[in-house]
Design an enzyme around this catalytic site. Structure first.
Site, mmCIF file in Angstrom:
data_model
loop_
_atom_site.group_PDB
_atom_site.id
_atom_site.type_symbol
_atom_site.label_atom_id
_atom_site.label_comp_id
_atom_site.label_asym_id
_atom_site.label_seq_id
_atom_site.Cartn_x
_atom_site.Cartn_y
_atom_site.Cartn_z
ATOM 1 N N ASP A 195 6.754 9.856 13.789
ATOM 2 C CA ASP A 195 7.591 11.040 12.779
ATOM 3 C C ASP A 195 7.999 12.171 13.830
ATOM 4 O O ASP A 195 8.960 12.666 13.236
ATOM 5 C CB ASP A 195 6.409 11.133 11.743
ATOM 6 C CG ASP A 195 6.298 10.176 10.809
ATOM 7 O OD1 ASP A 195 7.123 9.503 10.393
ATOM 8 O OD2 ASP A 195 5.234 10.256 9.976
ATOM 9 N N GLY A 231 -10.036 15.926 18.040
ATOM 10 C CA GLY A 231 -10.936 15.897 17.146
ATOM 11 C C GLY A 231 -10.476 15.021 15.991
ATOM 12 O O GLY A 231 -9.552 14.127 16.177
ATOM 13 N N MET A 270 11.147 14.093 4.330
ATOM 14 C CA MET A 270 11.340 14.162 5.724
ATOM 15 C C MET A 270 10.244 13.572 6.298
ATOM 16 O O MET A 270 9.238 13.302 5.859
ATOM 17 C CB MET A 270 11.838 15.691 6.268
ATOM 18 C CG MET A 270 12.869 16.077 5.662
ATOM 19 S SD MET A 270 13.233 18.011 6.106
ATOM 20 C CE MET A 270 12.913 17.775 7.849
ATOM 21 N N ASP A 271 10.612 13.198 7.741
ATOM 22 C CA ASP A 271 9.564 12.497 8.391
ATOM 23 C C ASP A 271 8.405 13.429 8.786
ATOM 24 O O ASP A 271 7.143 13.038 8.849
ATOM 25 C CB ASP A 271 10.016 11.875 9.510
ATOM 26 C CG ASP A 271 11.137 10.739 9.338
ATOM 27 O OD1 ASP A 271 10.281 9.757 8.576
ATOM 28 O OD2 ASP A 271 12.312 10.767 9.613
ATOM 29 N N GLN A 293 -11.561 12.906 12.067
ATOM 30 C CA GLN A 293 -12.623 12.758 10.841
ATOM 31 C C GLN A 293 -12.614 11.381 10.864
ATOM 32 O O GLN A 293 -11.947 10.468 10.915
ATOM 33 C CB GLN A 293 -11.942 13.032 9.437
ATOM 34 C CG GLN A 293 -12.929 12.795 8.376
ATOM 35 C CD GLN A 293 -13.872 14.094 8.231
ATOM 36 O OE1 GLN A 293 -14.592 14.182 9.247
ATOM 37 N NE2 GLN A 293 -14.075 14.268 7.092
ATOM 38 N N THR A 294 -14.017 10.790 10.757
ATOM 39 C CA THR A 294 -14.326 9.330 10.625
ATOM 40 C C THR A 294 -15.309 9.166 9.403
ATOM 41 O O THR A 294 -16.271 10.008 9.050
ATOM 42 C CB THR A 294 -15.469 9.066 11.918
ATOM 43 O OG1 THR A 294 -14.356 9.042 13.057
ATOM 44 C CG2 THR A 294 -15.654 7.526 11.808
ATOM 45 N N CYS A 337 0.836 -1.311 -0.145
ATOM 46 C CA CYS A 337 -0.020 0.026 -0.037
ATOM 47 C C CYS A 337 0.918 1.313 0.033
ATOM 48 O O CYS A 337 0.356 2.322 0.239
ATOM 49 C CB CYS A 337 -0.940 -0.080 1.228
ATOM 50 S SG CYS A 337 -0.126 -0.134 2.932
ATOM 51 N N LYS A 338 2.053 0.984 -0.251
ATOM 52 C CA LYS A 338 3.040 2.378 -0.403
ATOM 53 C C LYS A 338 3.127 2.733 -1.662
ATOM 54 O O LYS A 338 3.610 1.917 -2.603
ATOM 55 C CB LYS A 338 4.312 2.056 0.398
ATOM 56 C CG LYS A 338 4.207 1.711 1.910
ATOM 57 C CD LYS A 338 4.023 2.890 2.774
ATOM 58 C CE LYS A 338 5.091 3.792 2.741
ATOM 59 N NZ LYS A 338 4.988 4.920 4.016
ATOM 60 N N ASP A 356 12.232 7.113 11.228
ATOM 61 C CA ASP A 356 11.733 6.141 11.946
ATOM 62 C C ASP A 356 11.542 4.837 10.909
ATOM 63 O O ASP A 356 11.393 5.399 9.432
ATOM 64 C CB ASP A 356 10.481 6.329 12.349
ATOM 65 C CG ASP A 356 9.303 6.867 11.491
ATOM 66 O OD1 ASP A 356 9.933 7.610 10.565
ATOM 67 O OD2 ASP A 356 8.250 6.602 11.812
#
Length: 378
Positions: free
Chosen positions: A96, A147, A54-55, A149-150, A31-32, A251
């Site tokens: 990150d 907060g 960058m991270d 998002q769903t 999935c990358k 990481d």
């Protein structure tokens, strides 16, 4: 955190065959988008947006001497325990920041995709556990979720945004490695192998390929160790980066240790290259990978990790002290670190030697209970 008891769906009034990992079809590098393609998408009129690769992004603010440090990330389920999957998702986002030496996060948002393939009962039982795990990990990190998002989605998706405002001495730019530095890794490799072979316990044709080199008990131990490692924050390592004068870090996640080492090497100001000699691997997982014809890419450094450790460039005289200090009981149980390679003069590349030394990492003893009370969602 202690080795967590196996998640029992029936304890939550779910079917005994419920598996969270069945609500996603891709994992790891599947999935990358490649680093090369990511960079290509952000190039416009020969201009590369600052910070891509960058991270985190580091943005100087209008208000004197402060910078906004921010990152976002999300993953699909790789373990079947919803609560631990929530903790892993949160730790993965925060890593990150930790790779930049940032130890304090001011705010988090949570991003959650609820699978429309789940029954209403499954959603009502599983999603609160994921949210609880994410929330508990954020509180352990000294921050909170305010907060997010769903959404409904074919697959379960878990992630978030981590944001903090820093003074210059609170973060370490990942571009100052010099020849003579050594490479330190703070979590063992092999998590993808461990979670994959754990699923193979239910698939006889796959289990038969590896049962001569590993026992079911070995697989269960590796799976639980992988789960605990993925859920463990890299916050302690981030703090020690300052103590021991780290020059750069990243990481280790979806591109494997070699992919992330190569990305970090390309960011260096000095003409250096990274050479990796040692690979710390969860016990028995190197043998499993070899028995599978190295289909995982573990020995080649391309096996994806989730919420992996920090790869840190440290002055040679500081590295052994870093590795000893991170194991101190004052930081809690489970922290480890290994010297795995060197920084030498070169052309900003990274490689693993032909026959790296494999360090078998035994499961860690543990003391802290992270099991939530069934049904608890507060």
């Amino acid at each position: 955190m202690s080795v967590r008891e196996s998640f029992n769906p029936e304890s939550y009034e779910l079917d005994k065959n419920f598996r969270l990992t069945r609500f996603a079809e891709l994992k790891g590098t599947g999935c990358k988008v490649t680093n090369a393609d990511t960079l290509k998408y952000f190039i416009k009129r020969d201009f590369l947006y600052e910070g891509i690769g960058m991270d985190t992004c580091v943005i100087p603010l209008r208000h004197g001497g402060l910078s906004l440090v921010q990152t976002t990330d999300y993953i699909y389920p790789i373990v079947d325990d919803p609560y631990m999957m929530g903790r892993i998702a949160c730790a993965n986002v925060l890593s990150d920041l930790y790779a930049m030496g940032v130890t304090e996060c001011d705010n988090m948002l949570m991003l959650l995709g609820v699978s429309n393939k789940m029954s209403e009962k499954e959603r009502d039982k599983v999603m609160p556990l994921i949210i609880q795990g994410f929330k508990d990990a954020s509180e352990e990190a000294g921050t909170s979720v305010t907060g997010g998002q769903t959404v409904l989605n074919p697959w379960v998706v878990m992630g978030g945004v981590a944001t903090t405002v820093c003074q210059p001495n609170e973060f370490i730019m990942p571009d100052n490695a010099v020849p003579g530095d050594v490479l330190v890794l703070t979590k063992p490799l092999g998590t993808q192998v461990a979670v994959a072979v754990h699923q193979w316990l239910d698939i006889p044709e796959k289990w038969n390929k590896i049962k001569l080199v590993v026992t079911q008990e070995d697989v269960e131990l590796a799976y639980h160790e992988a789960m605990m490692n993925m859920a463990r924050l890299n916050r302690t390592a981030a703090g020690l980066m300052h103590t021991f004068n780290a020059h750069a870090a990243t990481d280790i996640t979806g591109f494997g240790i070699l992919g992330h080492a190569q990305t970090l090497a390309r960011q260096q100001r000095s003409e250096v290259s990274f050479v990796i000699h040692n690979l710390p691997v969860l016990a028995k997982m190197a043998a499993v990978s070899k028995a599978c014809g190295n289909m995982f890419g573990l020995m080649h450094g391309t096996c994806p990790e989730t919420s992996g450790g920090l790869l840190i460039c440290l002055p040679r005289e500081q590295a052994a002290r870093f590795c000893a200090e991170i194991k101190s009981p004052k930081y809690g149980e489970g922290h480890q670190a290994w010297i795995i390679g060197i920084v030498e003069k070169g052309n900003r590349t990274a490689r693993i030697i032909d026959k790296p030394r494999i360090i078998e990492v035994a499961p860690q003893a543990a003391t802290q209970n992270v099991n939530p009370t069934p049904g608890a969602t507060s």
